[in-house]
Design a protein around this motif. Structure first.
Motif, PDB file in Angstrom:
ATOM      1  N   ILE A 156       0.833  -1.206   0.000  1.00  0.00           N
ATOM      2  CA  ILE A 156       0.000   0.000   0.000  1.00  0.00           C
ATOM      3  C   ILE A 156       0.867   1.255   0.000  1.00  0.00           C
ATOM      4  N   ALA A 157       1.948   1.257   0.793  1.00  0.00           N
ATOM      5  CA  ALA A 157       2.836   2.425   0.852  1.00  0.00           C
ATOM      6  C   ALA A 157       3.496   2.670  -0.509  1.00  0.00           C
ATOM      7  N   THR A 158       3.923   1.604  -1.166  1.00  0.00           N
ATOM      8  CA  THR A 158       4.527   1.739  -2.494  1.00  0.00           C
ATOM      9  C   THR A 158       3.537   2.361  -3.469  1.00  0.00           C
ATOM     10  N   TRP A 159       2.308   1.836  -3.439  1.00  0.00           N
ATOM     11  CA  TRP A 159       1.276   2.360  -4.327  1.00  0.00           C
ATOM     12  C   TRP A 159       0.973   3.834  -4.008  1.00  0.00           C
ATOM     13  N   ALA A 160       0.865   4.174  -2.738  1.00  0.00           N
ATOM     14  CA  ALA A 160       0.483   5.532  -2.342  1.00  0.00           C
ATOM     15  C   ALA A 160       1.545   6.555  -2.744  1.00  0.00           C
ATOM     16  N   VAL A 161       2.802   6.234  -2.511  1.00  0.00           N
ATOM     17  CA  VAL A 161       3.889   7.160  -2.863  1.00  0.00           C
ATOM     18  C   VAL A 161       3.969   7.333  -4.375  1.00  0.00           C
ATOM     19  N   ALA A 170       1.809   3.679 -10.458  1.00  0.00           N
ATOM     20  CA  ALA A 170       1.501   3.270  -9.093  1.00  0.00           C
ATOM     21  C   ALA A 170       1.214   1.779  -8.989  1.00  0.00           C
ATOM     22  N   VAL A 171       0.333   1.272  -9.829  1.00  0.00           N
ATOM     23  CA  VAL A 171      -0.030  -0.149  -9.752  1.00  0.00           C
ATOM     24  C   VAL A 171       1.113  -1.050 -10.235  1.00  0.00           C
ATOM     25  N   PRO A 172       1.779  -0.739 -11.374  1.00  0.00           N
ATOM     26  CA  PRO A 172       2.933  -1.573 -11.744  1.00  0.00           C
ATOM     27  C   PRO A 172       4.005  -1.651 -10.663  1.00  0.00           C
ATOM     28  N   LEU A 173       4.292  -0.530  -9.995  1.00  0.00           N
ATOM     29  CA  LEU A 173       5.295  -0.559  -8.927  1.00  0.00           C
ATOM     30  C   LEU A 173       4.800  -1.361  -7.727  1.00  0.00           C
ATOM     31  N   ALA A 174       3.507  -1.263  -7.433  1.00  0.00           N
ATOM     32  CA  ALA A 174       2.951  -2.078  -6.351  1.00  0.00           C
ATOM     33  C   ALA A 174       3.062  -3.560  -6.684  1.00  0.00           C
ATOM     34  N   MET A 175       2.867  -3.911  -7.954  1.00  0.00           N
ATOM     35  CA  MET A 175       3.005  -5.309  -8.367  1.00  0.00           C
ATOM     36  C   MET A 175       4.454  -5.772  -8.252  1.00  0.00           C
ATOM     37  N   ILE A 176       5.388  -4.902  -8.624  1.00  0.00           N
ATOM     38  CA  ILE A 176       6.810  -5.248  -8.477  1.00  0.00           C
ATOM     39  C   ILE A 176       7.141  -5.491  -7.011  1.00  0.00           C
ATOM     40  N   MET A 177       6.635  -4.636  -6.143  1.00  0.00           N
ATOM     41  CA  MET A 177       6.850  -4.822  -4.707  1.00  0.00           C
ATOM     42  C   MET A 177       6.248  -6.145  -4.238  1.00  0.00           C
ATOM     43  N   THR A 311       3.419 -18.093 -13.404  1.00  0.00           N
ATOM     44  CA  THR A 311       4.371 -18.734 -12.499  1.00  0.00           C
ATOM     45  C   THR A 311       4.694 -17.824 -11.327  1.00  0.00           C
ATOM     46  N   PHE A 312       4.904 -16.539 -11.608  1.00  0.00           N
ATOM     47  CA  PHE A 312       5.165 -15.583 -10.536  1.00  0.00           C
ATOM     48  C   PHE A 312       3.925 -15.408  -9.655  1.00  0.00           C
ATOM     49  N   VAL A 313       2.757 -15.388 -10.281  1.00  0.00           N
ATOM     50  CA  VAL A 313       1.519 -15.231  -9.520  1.00  0.00           C
ATOM     51  C   VAL A 313       1.306 -16.413  -8.578  1.00  0.00           C
ATOM     52  N   ALA A 314       1.585 -17.628  -9.086  1.00  0.00           N
ATOM     53  CA  ALA A 314       1.382 -18.832  -8.279  1.00  0.00           C
ATOM     54  C   ALA A 314       2.283 -18.856  -7.051  1.00  0.00           C
ATOM     55  N   ALA A 315       3.430 -18.194  -7.130  1.00  0.00           N
ATOM     56  CA  ALA A 315       4.374 -18.180  -6.011  1.00  0.00           C
ATOM     57  C   ALA A 315       4.085 -17.052  -5.021  1.00  0.00           C
ATOM     58  N   THR A 316       3.058 -16.269  -5.299  1.00  0.00           N
ATOM     59  CA  THR A 316       2.742 -15.111  -4.465  1.00  0.00           C
ATOM     60  C   THR A 316       1.477 -15.382  -3.654  1.00  0.00           C
ATOM     61  N   PRO A 317       1.470 -15.056  -2.358  1.00  0.00           N
ATOM     62  CA  PRO A 317       0.255 -15.226  -1.563  1.00  0.00           C
ATOM     63  C   PRO A 317      -0.949 -14.571  -2.235  1.00  0.00           C
ATOM     64  N   SER A 318      -2.037 -15.307  -2.351  1.00  0.00           N
ATOM     65  CA  SER A 318      -3.190 -14.817  -3.110  1.00  0.00           C
ATOM     66  C   SER A 318      -3.756 -13.520  -2.549  1.00  0.00           C
ATOM     67  N   ILE A 319      -3.687 -13.338  -1.225  1.00  0.00           N
ATOM     68  CA  ILE A 319      -4.234 -12.128  -0.635  1.00  0.00           C
ATOM     69  C   ILE A 319      -3.477 -10.893  -1.105  1.00  0.00           C
ATOM     70  N   LEU A 320      -2.181 -11.050  -1.410  1.00  0.00           N
ATOM     71  CA  LEU A 320      -1.393  -9.913  -1.894  1.00  0.00           C
ATOM     72  C   LEU A 320      -1.747  -9.582  -3.336  1.00  0.00           C
ATOM     73  N   ILE A 321      -2.014 -10.607  -4.152  1.00  0.00           N
ATOM     74  CA  ILE A 321      -2.478 -10.365  -5.520  1.00  0.00           C
ATOM     75  C   ILE A 321      -3.828  -9.652  -5.483  1.00  0.00           C
ATOM     76  N   GLU A 322      -4.705 -10.090  -4.582  1.00  0.00           N
ATOM     77  CA  GLU A 322      -6.001  -9.446  -4.434  1.00  0.00           C
ATOM     78  C   GLU A 322      -5.835  -7.987  -3.995  1.00  0.00           C
ATOM     79  N   ALA A 323      -4.858  -7.735  -3.132  1.00  0.00           N
ATOM     80  CA  ALA A 323      -4.624  -6.367  -2.651  1.00  0.00           C
ATOM     81  C   ALA A 323      -4.233  -5.448  -3.796  1.00  0.00           C
ATOM     82  N   VAL A 324      -3.343  -5.912  -4.665  1.00  0.00           N
ATOM     83  CA  VAL A 324      -2.939  -5.101  -5.814  1.00  0.00           C
ATOM     84  C   VAL A 324      -4.134  -4.861  -6.732  1.00  0.00           C
TER      85      VAL A 324
END
Length: 389
Positions: A156-161, A170-177, A311-324
């Motif tokens: 959220i902080a990455t996206w907000a800044v 904002a969203v691409p950087l949040a996804m990178i984070m 592949t990257f999505v599968a390795a990421t907690p689903s709640i974080l993908i939902e957050a982005v």
């Protein structure tokens, strides 16, 4: 009109538009397909089919018309899928609904009265339905903080800044984070089993009344009202005079081509349309179509490598993908709820539509989006009848 090769300025604008369009919303598309019952391979196929279809559609439309016709997948439609859930019959039934939606889009372009009927749906109700669809997803960042406080707050902080200083990124950087956090949590991602070039999966559709009412009709309405019609408006705002019927039909045809492989819908873009139709794409308005065509070529590349994305999505907690995904939809939610409640005369009807849709309840197997539009429309008709007597 004589042929002139594309300028570097146009190619760079198209590249930026494609990166922003894909990175800012692919998480929403994945969420929507998964919620509709798609497994990982089917979701990858859907992501690939959508990327290829919108890339090819943008190239064909832009080179044919010499207008910067930007194409995108239906982000509101993906959000609708995420809120509606899997229909009876699973993803095959959802694919059947995708096909019906594509046919309706084609008809909206071919049959003028049909297209006008869609445009006649009261804008406050259409926006209220969309806001209700988006509401649940927009709560995901809060749920992420509750479940994974440090990771959720970092995203959220990455996206907000970024939103404050470079809104488009904002969203691409949040996804990178998000992916960086995934790497930190799970370690290096194993890419050995990932396909370099993705393989499409042909899904045999199942046609059911429940899926038609719960998915096909609401998907058609939000795609037309929230993407196709605004997309035409953006082009006209920049001085172009597109043939709306022909473009609706073309987007419907490419939606129909992607549907059997899991793609829900492609349509005219609005945000990326402004990026390709503005002066940043070229000083000469007659040469800006190259920017939209270049964006289409980049979308095709993204589609071919959709398996690596998954592949990257599968390795990421689903709640974080939902957050982005939720962060990506905040602006759309704010705009929709603002437009829905702007006029005092239709505000109550819009709020009823929003409340019923956002509740997530279903009756007779039909999702809240349909009932919300029906309830708001009925109340609007009632208040109008009372005021006329």
């Amino acid at each position: 009109m004589s042929f002139r090769p594309p300028a570097i300025q146009s190619l760079s604008a198209g590249l930026l538009a494609a990166i922003v369009g894909f990175a800012s919303s692919f998480a929403i598309v994945i969420q929507g397909l998964a919620a509709s019952g798609a497994n990982a391979a089917e979701a990858t196929s859907g992501l690939m089919a959508l990327s290829l279809s919108m890339g090819l559609c943008a190239i064909v439309a832009s080179l044919k018309t010499r207008i910067p016709v930007s194409i995108a997948w239906s982000t509101p439609g993906a959000a609708l899928l995420a809120s509606a859930g899997a229909p009876e019959g699973g993803f095959a039934a959802a694919v059947g609904a995708f096909i019906v939606c594509a046919v309706l889009i084609v008809l909206a372009g071919l049959i003028r009265p049909f297209g006008r009927a869609v445009a006649a749906i009261p804008a406050p109700l259409a926006n209220a339905m969309l806001a209700g669809v988006l509401f649940g997803l927009c709560l995901a960042p809060v749920r992420a903080v509750a479940e994974l406080p440090v990771s959720g707050l970092a995203i959220i902080a990455t996206w907000a800044v970024a939103f404050r200083f470079a809104r488009l990124y904002a969203v691409p950087l949040a996804m990178i984070m998000t992916f960086a956090i995934a790497l930190y949590i799970s370690g290096p991602i194993d890419l050995s089993s990932a396909e370099l070039i993705s393989s499409p999966i042909l899904i045999t559709p199942v046609f059911s009344l429940e899926a038609m009412v719960s998915i096909a009709l609401p998907l058609f309405i939000v795609t037309m009202a929230s993407q196709n019609i605004p997309g035409i408006a953006v082009l006209r705002a920049y001085g172009y005079q597109p043939n709306s019927g022909a473009l609706f039909t073309l987007s419907g045809v490419f939606s129909l081509l992607s549907a059997p492989f899991g793609g829900h819908a492609v349509n005219l873009a609005a945000i990326t349309a402004a990026m390709c139709a503005g002066e940043d794409a070229h000083k000469d308005p007659g040469q800006r179509y190259w920017a939209a065509a270049a964006a289409g070529a980049v979308y095709i590349l993204f589609g071919l490598f959709a398996g690596l994305v998954m592949t990257f999505v599968a390795a990421t907690p689903s709640i974080l993908i939902e957050a982005v995904a939720g962060l990506a939809l905040l602006s759309a939610f704010a705009f929709s709820i603002g437009e829905a409640t702007k006029a005092a005369g239709t505000r109550d009807s819009a709020i009823i539509t929003f409340a019923v849709t956002a509740s997530g309840v279903s009756f007779f197997g039909v999702s809240g989006a349909f009932w919300g539009l029906l309830a708001g429309g009925a109340f609007m008709a009632l208040t109008k009848a009372c005021s006329d007597t």
